[in-house]
Design an enzyme around this catalytic site. Sequence first.
Site, PDB file in Angstrom:
ATOM      1  N   SER A   1      -3.344  -3.507  -0.748  1.00 52.28           N
ATOM      2  CA  SER A   1      -2.232  -4.207  -0.109  1.00 52.28           C
ATOM      3  C   SER A   1      -2.631  -5.637   0.230  1.00 52.28           C
ATOM      4  O   SER A   1      -3.714  -5.873   0.767  1.00 52.28           O
ATOM      5  CB  SER A   1      -1.836  -3.449   1.162  1.00 52.28           C
ATOM      6  N   GLY A   2      -1.748  -6.591  -0.066  1.00 55.30           N
ATOM      7  CA  GLY A   2      -2.054  -8.003   0.150  1.00 55.30           C
ATOM      8  C   GLY A   2      -2.327  -8.375   1.598  1.00 55.30           C
ATOM      9  O   GLY A   2      -3.277  -9.104   1.891  1.00 55.30           O
ATOM     10  N   HIS A   3      -1.520  -7.842   2.519  1.00 52.55           N
ATOM     11  CA  HIS A   3      -1.609  -8.350   3.897  1.00 52.55           C
ATOM     12  C   HIS A   3      -2.815  -7.836   4.668  1.00 52.55           C
ATOM     13  O   HIS A   3      -3.059  -8.273   5.786  1.00 52.55           O
ATOM     14  CB  HIS A   3      -0.304  -8.094   4.656  1.00 52.55           C
TER      15      HIS A   3
ATOM     16  N   GLY B   1       0.811  -1.213   0.000  1.00 52.67           N
ATOM     17  CA  GLY B   1       0.000   0.000   0.000  1.00 52.67           C
ATOM     18  C   GLY B   1       0.847   1.266   0.000  1.00 52.67           C
ATOM     19  O   GLY B   1       0.540   2.234  -0.708  1.00 52.67           O
ATOM     20  N   THR B   2       1.902   1.267   0.772  1.00 55.47           N
ATOM     21  CA  THR B   2       2.739   2.465   0.895  1.00 55.47           C
ATOM     22  C   THR B   2       3.359   2.832  -0.447  1.00 55.47           C
ATOM     23  O   THR B   2       3.307   3.994  -0.877  1.00 55.47           O
ATOM     24  CB  THR B   2       3.841   2.229   1.950  1.00 55.47           C
TER      25      THR B   2
ATOM     26  N   CYS C   1       1.969   6.468  19.535  1.00 51.69           N
ATOM     27  CA  CYS C   1       2.997   7.023  20.441  1.00 51.69           C
ATOM     28  C   CYS C   1       4.352   6.519  20.007  1.00 51.69           C
ATOM     29  O   CYS C   1       5.179   6.113  20.811  1.00 51.69           O
ATOM     30  CB  CYS C   1       2.713   6.647  21.881  1.00 51.69           C
TER      31      CYS C   1
ATOM     32  N   THR D   1      12.267  -8.194 -11.454  1.00 48.92           N
ATOM     33  CA  THR D   1      11.642  -9.505 -11.619  1.00 48.92           C
ATOM     34  C   THR D   1      10.418  -9.617 -10.726  1.00 48.92           C
ATOM     35  O   THR D   1      10.473  -9.266  -9.537  1.00 48.92           O
ATOM     36  CB  THR D   1      12.662 -10.617 -11.286  1.00 48.92           C
TER      37      THR D   1
ATOM     38  N   GLN E   1      -7.969  -0.385   3.036  1.00 50.14           N
ATOM     39  CA  GLN E   1      -8.924  -0.950   3.997  1.00 50.14           C
ATOM     40  C   GLN E   1     -10.263  -1.325   3.358  1.00 50.14           C
ATOM     41  O   GLN E   1     -11.052  -2.042   3.968  1.00 50.14           O
ATOM     42  CB  GLN E   1      -9.170   0.032   5.147  1.00 50.14           C
TER      43      GLN E   1
HETATM   44  C1  LIG Z   1      -1.904  -0.668   6.042  1.00 48.27           C
HETATM   45  C2  LIG Z   1      -2.275   0.543   5.264  1.00 48.27           C
HETATM   46  C3  LIG Z   1      -1.383   1.111   4.343  1.00 48.27           C
HETATM   47  C4  LIG Z   1       0.024   0.585   4.134  1.00 48.27           C
HETATM   48  O1  LIG Z   1       0.042  -0.624   3.431  1.00 48.27           O
HETATM   49  P1  LIG Z   1       1.390  -1.488   3.434  1.00 48.27           P
HETATM   50  O2  LIG Z   1       1.119  -2.604   2.492  1.00 48.27           O
HETATM   51  O3  LIG Z   1       1.586  -1.956   4.832  1.00 48.27           O
HETATM   52  O4  LIG Z   1       2.496  -0.601   2.958  1.00 48.27           O
HETATM   53  C5  LIG Z   1      -1.784   2.230   3.646  1.00 48.27           C
HETATM   54  N1  LIG Z   1      -3.005   2.749   3.825  1.00 48.27           N
HETATM   55  C6  LIG Z   1      -3.894   2.238   4.692  1.00 48.27           C
HETATM   56  C7  LIG Z   1      -5.246   2.856   4.831  1.00 48.27           C
HETATM   57  C8  LIG Z   1      -3.554   1.119   5.453  1.00 48.27           C
HETATM   58  O5  LIG Z   1      -4.430   0.626   6.335  1.00 48.27           O
END
Ligand SMILES: *Cc1c(COP(=O)(O)O)cnc(C)c1O
Length: 403
Positions: free
Chosen positions: A200-202, A72-73, A326, A238, A180
């Site tokens: 994002s996959g995770h 995602g980042t 924090c 790759t 999300q």
């Molecule tokens: C977790 C998250 C990200 C970051 O995704 P990563 O795959 O961990 O880099 C970005 N935006 C939102 C809203 C997220 O919840």
Amino acid sequence: MRPVYLDNNATTRVDPAVVAEMLPFFTEQFGNASSMHAFGAQVGGALKTARRRLQDLLGAEFDHEIVYTSGGTESDNMAILSALETQGARNEVITSTVEHPAVLALCDWLERHRGVTVHRIPVDAKGRLDVEAYRKALGPKTAIVSIMWANNETGTVFPVERLAEMAHEAGALFHTDAVQAVGKLPIDLKSTEIDMLSLSGHKLHGPKGIGALYVRKGVRLRPMIRGGHQERGRRAGTENAPAIIGLGKAAELARLHMADEQTRVKALRDRLEQGLLQRIGNSFVTGDVENRLPNTANVAFEFIEGEAILLLLNRAGIAASSGSACTSGSLEPSHVLRAMKVPYTAAHGAIRFSFSRENGDADVDRVLDAMPAIIADLRSLSPFWKDKRPGAATDAAFNPTYA
Ligand SMILES: *Cc1c(COP(=O)(O)O)cnc(C)c1O
């Protein structure tokens, strides 16, 4: 004691079916998709299947609209940086005050070091975007708008389809961080005007370190990483074949489980929330309860520290998350709750419970059993708690929903 995991907005367990789908691509089928032999061809076919599965989840019209990234980042960074390169003299970015740091930290840097003007649109007490302020910020200098589909802390959903149309009226590109939303809300990109979307996959029971940026056909993308011709030259290197194949499987499963998310998972969330509000005084839900992800509950418990609650929950085998970031050792409450002007006395004690399809009724029962004593114990130690009536410290401008 079986652990209770209610921090699925931070990350999810990789689905066993996803792991099974990935494993052969670490062993027998280790080829490079670009190679001109059988090893490469095997992988190439699986990558095609993965792409189609992701396309189906997003309602993307063309398979080449998906560019794989490290998550995602990276997708968020790619979208915004690219727009500033491709949009000619336009050098302003519009975003919101409640974005993920993947957007906000980039915007801070662009402002400080690249002379980019950033408009951060505020939200109201329920976390809803100030659409009038957004309309006023849009103009001939706007290169791109980046506004999330759903907020990771409160679950509040933004009207991104309408916001995208407004961006186009001003000639700007529209990007949404949908990390999300993907897998939790039905998405059909071909029927929207959204130009770019991050996932994002995770966050959807896929592997970490893999994600994608959807880029609508016809929208120019300036690569951040140059090299080979992978991803049609838009993201060289790759392919991370096992992870991409895992993400594809996760996308397929998310599509199959979408209805479960909207009904059973939502009912679990609602039962937890109502149960907490009934059992514990001076507590309220933050965010827009009418327009929310089905899996997320953010509950503020007044006059205590979220970190202390999490510690005691952890001792009871329950994993949740606090709004406060924090990270720097400062005890500032989360930027999202501050943007919503949630009073400090409550923002400090905000806890996010985020469910997934792997949760069940037993998880809700465990939290409802543990929480009242945890809150009572902490309040008995809190100098702010003594003699508090319901809502006593809540200022008039902020109007929470008490039980
Ligand atoms: C977790 C998250 C990200 C970051 O995704 P990563 O795959 O961990 O880099 C970005 N935006 C939102 C809203 C997220 O919840």
